[in-house]
Design an enzyme around this catalytic site. Structure first.
Site, PDB file in Angstrom:
ATOM      1  N   GLU A 189      42.083  28.493  44.733  1.00 20.91           N
ATOM      2  CA  GLU A 189      41.896  28.046  43.398  1.00 20.91           C
ATOM      3  C   GLU A 189      42.950  26.821  42.794  1.00 20.91           C
ATOM      4  O   GLU A 189      42.362  25.530  42.977  1.00 20.91           O
ATOM      5  CB  GLU A 189      41.430  28.969  42.851  1.00 20.91           C
ATOM      6  CG  GLU A 189      41.341  28.301  41.473  1.00 20.91           C
ATOM      7  CD  GLU A 189      41.048  29.277  40.042  1.00 20.91           C
ATOM      8  OE1 GLU A 189      40.329  29.246  39.033  1.00 20.91           O
ATOM      9  OE2 GLU A 189      41.775  30.342  40.236  1.00 20.91           O
ATOM     10  N   ASP A 235      42.594  33.734  45.319  1.00 24.74           N
ATOM     11  CA  ASP A 235      42.871  33.518  43.864  1.00 24.74           C
ATOM     12  C   ASP A 235      43.880  34.537  43.338  1.00 24.74           C
ATOM     13  O   ASP A 235      43.539  35.660  42.946  1.00 24.74           O
ATOM     14  CB  ASP A 235      40.591  34.080  43.480  1.00 24.74           C
ATOM     15  CG  ASP A 235      41.210  33.337  41.586  1.00 24.74           C
ATOM     16  OD1 ASP A 235      42.359  33.247  41.140  1.00 24.74           O
ATOM     17  OD2 ASP A 235      39.760  33.797  41.557  1.00 24.74           O
ATOM     18  N   ILE A 282      45.341  34.772  40.573  1.00 25.58           N
ATOM     19  CA  ILE A 282      44.938  35.398  39.200  1.00 25.58           C
ATOM     20  C   ILE A 282      43.503  35.349  38.475  1.00 25.58           C
ATOM     21  O   ILE A 282      43.347  34.021  38.758  1.00 25.58           O
ATOM     22  CB  ILE A 282      46.033  35.296  37.746  1.00 25.58           C
ATOM     23  CG1 ILE A 282      46.843  35.397  38.115  1.00 25.58           C
ATOM     24  CG2 ILE A 282      45.396  36.271  37.304  1.00 25.58           C
ATOM     25  CD1 ILE A 282      47.990  35.035  36.838  1.00 25.58           C
ATOM     26  N   ASP A 283      42.462  36.161  39.745  1.00 29.27           N
ATOM     27  CA  ASP A 283      41.604  35.868  38.982  1.00 29.27           C
ATOM     28  C   ASP A 283      41.414  37.070  38.112  1.00 29.27           C
ATOM     29  O   ASP A 283      42.149  38.349  37.638  1.00 29.27           O
ATOM     30  CB  ASP A 283      40.820  37.328  40.451  1.00 29.27           C
ATOM     31  CG  ASP A 283      39.024  36.671  39.448  1.00 29.27           C
ATOM     32  OD1 ASP A 283      38.303  36.072  39.559  1.00 29.27           O
ATOM     33  OD2 ASP A 283      38.006  37.925  39.325  1.00 29.27           O
ATOM     34  N   THR A 290      42.131  35.068  34.481  1.00 29.20           N
ATOM     35  CA  THR A 290      43.977  34.420  33.565  1.00 29.20           C
ATOM     36  C   THR A 290      43.180  34.589  32.742  1.00 29.20           C
ATOM     37  O   THR A 290      44.544  34.501  31.872  1.00 29.20           O
ATOM     38  CB  THR A 290      43.932  33.149  33.783  1.00 29.20           C
ATOM     39  OG1 THR A 290      43.679  32.560  35.965  1.00 29.20           O
ATOM     40  CG2 THR A 290      44.304  32.178  33.940  1.00 29.20           C
ATOM     41  N   ASP A 320      36.512  33.986  44.227  1.00 26.28           N
ATOM     42  CA  ASP A 320      36.254  34.253  43.215  1.00 26.28           C
ATOM     43  C   ASP A 320      35.830  35.414  43.686  1.00 26.28           C
ATOM     44  O   ASP A 320      35.698  36.924  43.559  1.00 26.28           O
ATOM     45  CB  ASP A 320      34.808  34.078  42.641  1.00 26.28           C
ATOM     46  CG  ASP A 320      35.775  33.133  41.322  1.00 26.28           C
ATOM     47  OD1 ASP A 320      36.976  33.316  40.950  1.00 26.28           O
ATOM     48  OD2 ASP A 320      35.434  32.206  41.493  1.00 26.28           O
TER      49      ASP A 320
END
Length: 279
Positions: free
Chosen positions: A78, A105, A107-108, A110, A233
């Site tokens: 990302e 990802d 931090i999915d 955030t 994601d």
């Protein structure tokens, strides 16, 4: 194990899955150590689409580990892609035919992370010639590690998981998300919620697509749908759902591929009914 499987899942004796698990654990530790320190918050595509230095730091950590073990592999992450759907599409197009691509990802969820809401995750997938073969979703807050390998099932805490048994929408607990694109995608999402809500037991919106997919795989949710998501994601969570016996398609019911941005994932039994409701 056949020679083909051995070639697919290991390189020079190092298991892809073991490396993915190691990366997820280290990323989770790093994220937890930074909780409450996400002061440098920046806007990506809209005031609802946020990024922090912790996102960037987590991805750097993951990239270093991948380059250490697998220097020839490509990475689609990302933080390495400009904001927006078109940039995501082009980034995916550039690597989709490569032999091995890690899809990350950092931090999915955030926004949850920034607010201290313990529903965020790190999502790590490995695609071999465009097909996802390893998927790991790690929830540092609960220390829950969801792992799937193509053809070998899905697991949490080393225990095999499977999708929920509900046969009908009326008994189903489903989840969705509120898109960051408030101008074009949000009105559609609200219409879908309006259509689905009367037909199901209830709807949740936790704020991490990767964790929602992991929960579908673990039978905690019957289904999940969301529009305008990126490959990073969905990729790991999608494999979790499939390996737990569920079904993943786009919102028209067409088979999932890395290009899919509008996703629906269920226990399989309610899939057609959910698709009909959201359409």
């Amino acid at each position: 194990m056949s020679n083909h499987e051995r070639e697919t899942y290991t390189v020079t004796g190092k298991s892809f899955t073991a490396v993915a698990v190691n990366m997820a654990a280290k990323a989770g530790e790093y994220m937890k150590s930074k909780l409450g320190q996400a002061t440098d918050v920046r806007v990506k595509t809209s005031p609802h689409d946020l990024v922090t230095e912790v996102d960037k730091g987590t991805e750097i950590l993951i990239r270093k580990i991948i380059h250490t073990y697998f220097p020839t592999h490509d990475i689609l992450g990302e933080e390495g892609v400009e904001p927006g759907a078109e940039a995501s599409r082009l980034a995916l197009e550039a690597v989709k035919d490569r032999e091995y691509v890690w899809i990350v990802d950092p931090i999915d969820g955030t926004t949850n992370f920034i607010h201290g809401l313990p529903f965020y995750s790190v999502s790590i997938a490995l695609a071999h010639r465009g097909e996802v073969i390893v998927g790991v979703v790690y929830d540092p807050s609960r220390d829950e590690l969801f792992v799937a390998e193509k053809g070998k099932g899905a697991y949490v805490h080393g225990k095999r998981i499977q999708v929920s048994p509900e046969e009908e929408l009326a008994g189903s607990l489903v989840a969705t998300g509120f898109p960051t694109d408030r101008q074009h995608v949000l009105p559609l999402a609200l219409k879908q919620i309006e259509s689905v809500a009367p037909r199901v037991r209830n709807i949740r919106a936790g704020g991490s697509a990767a964790l929602h997919l992991a929960y579908v795989a673990a039978g905690r949710l019957t289904g999940f749908w969301e529009a305008n998501l990126n490959a990073w994601d969905i990729a790991a969570g999608m494999l979790l759902v499939q390996e737990a016996g569920g079904k993943v398609t786009d919102m028209n019911g067409e088979p999932y591929g890395l290009h899919v941005r509008d996703v629906a994932a269920t226990n399989g039994r309610i899939h057609d009914d959910l698709i009909a409701a959201i359409r």
